[in-house]
Write an enzyme that holds these catalytic residues in place. Structure first.
Site, PDB file in Angstrom:
ATOM      1  CG  HIS A 168      -2.068  -0.975   1.415  1.00 49.90           C
ATOM      2  ND1 HIS A 168      -3.442  -1.178   0.847  1.00 49.90           N
ATOM      3  CD2 HIS A 168      -1.871  -2.345   2.192  1.00 49.90           C
ATOM      4  CE1 HIS A 168      -4.147  -1.981   0.303  1.00 49.90           C
ATOM      5  NE2 HIS A 168      -3.079  -3.027   1.561  1.00 49.90           N
TER       6      HIS A 168
ATOM      7  CG  ASN B 181      -7.654  -4.238   1.519  1.00 46.45           C
ATOM      8  OD1 ASN B 181      -7.152  -3.393   1.145  1.00 46.45           O
ATOM      9  ND2 ASN B 181      -6.852  -5.492   0.790  1.00 46.45           N
TER      10      ASN B 181
ATOM     11  CG  HIS C 120      -2.749  -1.277  14.829  1.00 45.63           C
ATOM     12  ND1 HIS C 120      -2.685  -2.368  14.817  1.00 45.63           N
ATOM     13  CD2 HIS C 120      -2.699  -1.661  16.522  1.00 45.63           C
ATOM     14  CE1 HIS C 120      -2.197  -3.006  14.951  1.00 45.63           C
ATOM     15  NE2 HIS C 120      -2.402  -3.109  16.959  1.00 45.63           N
TER      16      HIS C 120
ATOM     17  CE1 TYR D 160      -2.190  -2.354   8.556  1.00 43.67           C
ATOM     18  CE2 TYR D 160      -2.400  -4.491   9.631  1.00 43.67           C
ATOM     19  CZ  TYR D 160      -2.533  -3.726   8.265  1.00 43.67           C
ATOM     20  OH  TYR D 160      -3.281  -4.218   7.444  1.00 43.67           O
TER      21      TYR D 160
HETATM   22 FE1  HDD Z   1      -2.110  -4.595   5.692  1.00 45.98          FE
HETATM   23  C1  HDD Z   1      -1.286  -1.377   5.308  1.00 45.98           C
HETATM   24  C2  HDD Z   1      -5.469  -3.708   4.500  1.00 45.98           C
HETATM   25  C3  HDD Z   1      -3.502  -7.948   5.289  1.00 45.98           C
HETATM   26  C4  HDD Z   1      -0.237  -5.886   6.934  1.00 45.98           C
HETATM   27  N1  HDD Z   1      -3.016  -2.912   5.092  1.00 45.98           N
HETATM   28  C5  HDD Z   1      -2.700  -2.063   4.732  1.00 45.98           C
HETATM   29  C6  HDD Z   1      -3.317  -0.858   3.996  1.00 45.98           C
HETATM   30  C7  HDD Z   1      -4.545  -1.029   3.948  1.00 45.98           C
HETATM   31  C8  HDD Z   1      -4.432  -2.771   4.536  1.00 45.98           C
HETATM   32  C9  HDD Z   1      -5.858  -0.449   3.888  1.00 45.98           C
HETATM   33  C10 HDD Z   1      -2.813   0.615   4.293  1.00 45.98           C
HETATM   34  C11 HDD Z   1      -2.943   1.452   5.199  1.00 45.98           C
HETATM   35  C12 HDD Z   1      -2.172   2.625   4.953  1.00 45.98           C
HETATM   36  O1  HDD Z   1      -3.138   2.858   3.853  1.00 45.98           O
HETATM   37  O2  HDD Z   1      -1.324   3.113   5.273  1.00 45.98           O
HETATM   38  N2  HDD Z   1      -4.262  -5.344   5.253  1.00 45.98           N
HETATM   39  C13 HDD Z   1      -6.029  -4.628   4.531  1.00 45.98           C
HETATM   40  C14 HDD Z   1      -6.882  -5.706   4.425  1.00 45.98           C
HETATM   41  C15 HDD Z   1      -6.186  -7.302   4.812  1.00 45.98           C
HETATM   42  C16 HDD Z   1      -5.006  -6.411   4.924  1.00 45.98           C
HETATM   43  C17 HDD Z   1      -7.825  -5.786   4.276  1.00 45.98           C
HETATM   44  C18 HDD Z   1      -6.721  -8.594   4.675  1.00 45.98           C
HETATM   45  C19 HDD Z   1      -7.984  -8.427   5.313  1.00 45.98           C
HETATM   46  N3  HDD Z   1      -2.031  -7.384   5.430  1.00 45.98           N
HETATM   47  C20 HDD Z   1      -2.277  -7.481   5.867  1.00 45.98           C
HETATM   48  C21 HDD Z   1      -1.733  -8.273   6.526  1.00 45.98           C
HETATM   49  C22 HDD Z   1      -0.555  -8.242   7.057  1.00 45.98           C
HETATM   50  C23 HDD Z   1      -1.009  -7.312   6.710  1.00 45.98           C
HETATM   51  C24 HDD Z   1      -2.261 -10.654   6.744  1.00 45.98           C
HETATM   52  C25 HDD Z   1       0.031  -9.110   7.894  1.00 45.98           C
HETATM   53  C26 HDD Z   1      -0.279  -9.457   8.464  1.00 45.98           C
HETATM   54  N4  HDD Z   1      -1.038  -3.957   5.656  1.00 45.98           N
HETATM   55  C27 HDD Z   1      -0.084  -4.777   6.711  1.00 45.98           C
HETATM   56  C28 HDD Z   1       1.263  -3.837   6.820  1.00 45.98           C
HETATM   57  C29 HDD Z   1       0.418  -2.251   6.067  1.00 45.98           C
HETATM   58  C30 HDD Z   1      -0.013  -2.801   5.745  1.00 45.98           C
HETATM   59  C31 HDD Z   1       2.883  -4.476   7.057  1.00 45.98           C
HETATM   60  C32 HDD Z   1       1.956  -1.436   5.644  1.00 45.98           C
HETATM   61  C33 HDD Z   1       1.901  -0.435   5.905  1.00 45.98           C
HETATM   62  C34 HDD Z   1       1.038  -0.229   6.914  1.00 45.98           C
HETATM   63  O3  HDD Z   1       1.299  -1.871   6.998  1.00 45.98           O
HETATM   64  O4  HDD Z   1       1.289   0.473   7.748  1.00 45.98           O
HETATM   65  O5  HDD Z   1       0.846  -3.759   8.499  1.00 45.98           O
END
Ligand code: HDD
Length: 664
Positions: free
Chosen positions: A71, A144, A335, A358
């Site tokens: 993202h 999402n 988060h 997160y």
């Molecule tokens: Fe995630 C970012 C949505 C599964 C780990 N995720 C992130 C963002 C969104 C989502 C919208 C961007 C937030 C922003 O605008 O700053 N993610 C989802 C959805 C998931 C999902 C709807 C499934 C239900 N994500 C998911 C899993 C993991 C992560 C299974 C890890 C175990 N997601 C992250 C992250 C991020 C992230 C690595 C990257 C940047 C951030 O968090 O702030 O922690």
């Protein structure tokens, strides 16, 4: 509203530019010169003594922070959420407790796979993350635009992300799933089947962030004051409905305007066309946990809306652009663990892993544990605890006490009982062995992929098949192609057979058991009940000095349409101004076209015809003000009409897919 203003003020303190003020160093020293470094004579060497140069350059050298690992590419806006009714029967969340109650919000939309500089219009899921600044603390709904996910257990997230990101040996391709490692992952992790069907649908190429649904995806719990819990899924429904680009158009938009979605959102808000989304919830009582033919904790499953209806909770309006992209959009930290009393978690194994990831990612991205002090992340309610120090600490904590329990400070800050608003985790009874395993209820990968396929209109099916053919056709490994064909034969033989032929795979599909369920969920189709509208759509009017287009433009604008005039030059044309030439405008950037001129110069007229061709090929409405302005081949085609009123009517239908010869 008061809170909304408070947040705005809080942000403004940090964002208003100090325009009339003297230029100083970061230590407050006024500088008499900022354009020339300190040198020995005007042609001599620069000297180390130049503390101003070094401070400025060091700051610049450290301007970038790591982009989000997923993202990374996104854009955001401020707004507010207004509650429709008291929902205290299901949740004690205060922001959902009273009709008319307003809560400030900040929403960041994003793509998933691409890096920060990638194009907006690529085929991808879109992030839809909302921070509610409630008076009980921040609540983040991190969702999402697709209601299911690729994997069932968070431990597979790094594998999935490695597979979809550019391949490690050559870092190709950027922001695309059309490559070997993604499809290899899909074929070897068949829990992805349902999500891949959505990913191949037009949902993955939205027309606008304003025209996308949002889904919390995971199953959460709502808990009321009496301690009664319900399983819930959360949804955002855009007032303008769900609308998409077509694939050929999406690819061209990526080149013509890589900032297409970012610009669309920004411009709409600047013009006062505030995007709105209704928040709705699906509710399942705890005792019905096992009453469905899918596992309600499985993030690769939807709860069909026809089976579990939506209850509307309120409306979100986005009405203010950020003042500074970095300070707000880039530094915002979401988060799934940021919750308020009344909102709790389920044992969905994807959600449980997200609860770790997160905060962990913010620590590296925002450089330490104090990111909650950044203006965009700061709650609007007071916060006190014994946490201290760390990188970038802003708060100056006073006094000698930073521990609990204490007598020197009257035992403050002190925990708050549940009855007085303290957060208490839902006391779910858990009993089991420690194992690494997939629940039996999670092992059905194809029935909802089939449900999705069954629910599509013929046009949607055609687009899904074409998307598969494009994506799998880009895969180099014939073995991976074959695996994908065989996997999706479980979902539909029709789909798999077309795909096999198109990508040159020979395999016996007939021996693969096809899902037999005939269930449908019309709510997942974009085209079964589309929202018809014209307000805020963007239309190009091709004009020159020969005819006065003022009445046409006035009629379009009166209908709420955003008009741009395109001609062979910019500037004045009779009473209107030409915004673009055929070089600075592109047909892929408009929702419709009005042709109000022909040009004597043959080359220019050829450009007009190419413009019309492209709009036609992407099924968009075309109007003409004089009979001889229309290309003869298209004159009888659906959505190609004479006169502005008929054009406005045709524009309300998003795409005229019943056109002959269109090749989009
Ligand atoms: Fe995630 C970012 C949505 C599964 C780990 N995720 C992130 C963002 C969104 C989502 C919208 C961007 C937030 C922003 O605008 O700053 N993610 C989802 C959805 C998931 C999902 C709807 C499934 C239900 N994500 C998911 C899993 C993991 C992560 C299974 C890890 C175990 N997601 C992250 C992250 C991020 C992230 C690595 C990257 C940047 C951030 O968090 O702030 O922690």
């Amino acid at each position: 509203m008061e809170q909304h203003n408070k947040k705005k003020e809080q942000l403004e303190q940090h964002t208003v530019e100090d325009r009339d003020k003297a230029l100083t160093t970061n230590q407050g020293l006024k500088m008499s010169e900022d354009e020339f470094s300190l040198k020995v004579g005007d042609r001599g060497p620069t000297i180390m003594e130049d503390f101003h140069f070094r401070e400025k350059m060091t700051h610049f050298d450290h301007e970038r922070i790591p982009e989000r690992v997923v993202h990374a590419r996104g854009t955001a806006a401020h707004g507010y959420f207004e509650c429709y009714e008291d929902a205290s029967d299901i949740t004690m969340a205060d922001f959902l407790s009273e009709k008319g109650k307003q809560t400030p919000v900040f929403v960041r939309f994003s793509t998933v796979a691409g890096s920060r500089g990638s194009a907006d219009s690529v085929r991808d899921a879109r992030g839809f993350a909302t921070k509610f600044y409630t008076d009980e603390g921040n609540y983040d709904l991190v969702g999402n635009n697709i209601p299911v996910f690729f994997i069932q257990d968070a431990i597979k997230f790094p594998d999935f992300v490695h597979a979809v990101k550019p391949e490690p040996h050559n870092e190709i391709p950027q922001a695309q799933s059309a490559h070997d490692t993604f499809w290899d992952f899909v074929a070897n992790n068949q829990e992805s089947a349902h999500m891949v069907m959505w990913h191949m649908s037009d949902r993955s190429i939205p027309r606008s962030y304003r025209m996308m649904e949002g889904f919390g995806v995971n199953t959460y719990r709502f808990v009321n004051k009496e301690g009664v819990a319900h399983f819930v899924k959360l949804h955002w429904k855009p007032v303008l409905g769900v609308h998409s680009l077509v694939w050929d158009e999406a690819q061209k938009v990526a080149g013509k305007d890589p900032d297409f979605h970012r610009r669309d959102l920004y411009d709409a808000i600047e013009l006062g066309n505030y995007p709105q989304y209704e928040l709705a919830v699906q509710v399942i009582p705890e005792e019905q946990e096992f009453s469905f033919d899918f596992d309600i904790l499985d993030p690769t499953k939807i709860w069909p809306e026809e089976q579990v209806p939506l209850r509307k909770l309120g409306m979100m309006t986005l009405n203010r652009n950020v003042d500074n992209f970095f300070a707000e959009t880039e530094q915002v930290a979401f988060h799934v663990g940021h919750v308020v009393p009344g909102i709790d978690f389920s044992n969905d194994p994807l959600l449980q892993g997200r609860l770790f990831s997160y905060t962990d990612t913010q620590l590296i991205r925002l450089g330490g544990p104090n990111f909650h002090e950044l203006p965009i992340n700061k709650p609007v309610c007071p916060f006190h605890n014994n946490q201290r120090d760390g990188y970038n600490r802003q708060t100056i904590n006073r006094g000698q006490v930073s521990y609990h329990q204490n007598s020197l400070q009257n035992n403050t800050p002190n925990p708050v009982p549940r009855e007085q608003g303290g957060y208490e985790h839902y006391q779910e009874k858990v009993d089991g062995r420690k194992i690494r395993a997939r629940s039996e209820g999670f092992k059905d990968h194809f029935s909802q992929a089939r449900l999705f396929w069954n629910s599509m209109t013929p046009v949607e099916k055609e687009h899904i098949v074409k998307a598969f053919c494009f994506e799998v056709g880009k895969v180099q490994s014939m073995d991976v192609r074959k695996q994908v064909v065989e996997m999706f034969a479980h979902v539909s033989h029709e789909l798999a057979a077309t795909l096999a032929k198109k990508v040159g795979v020979t395999t016996t599909i007939d021996t693969i058991p096809e899902e037999t369920n005939t269930k449908q969920s019309p709510a997942v189709s974009m085209y079964t009940n589309p929202v018809r509208f014209v307000e805020t759509k963007k239309v190009a009017v091709i004009a020159n000095e020969q005819y006065d287009v003022t009445p046409a433009i006035k009629a379009l604008e009166a209908a709420g349409i955003v008009v741009e005039v395109v001609s062979d030059h910019q500037g004045q044309l009779n009473d209107v101004t030409s915004d673009h030439t055929f070089e600075t405008a592109s047909p892929v950037l408009y929702d419709g076209l009005v042709v109000a001129a022909t040009f004597e110069d043959a080359q220019t007229q050829r450009k007009v015809e190419t413009f019309i061709d492209e709009v036609y090929n992407h099924y968009k409405a075309i109007g003409y003000t004089h009979e001889d302005f229309v290309l003869a081949a298209y004159s009888e085609a659906p959505g190609v009409v004479s006169g502005v009123e008929s054009f406005i009517e045709a524009l309300a239908t998003d795409r005229h897919f019943d056109r002959d010869y269109a090749i989009g």
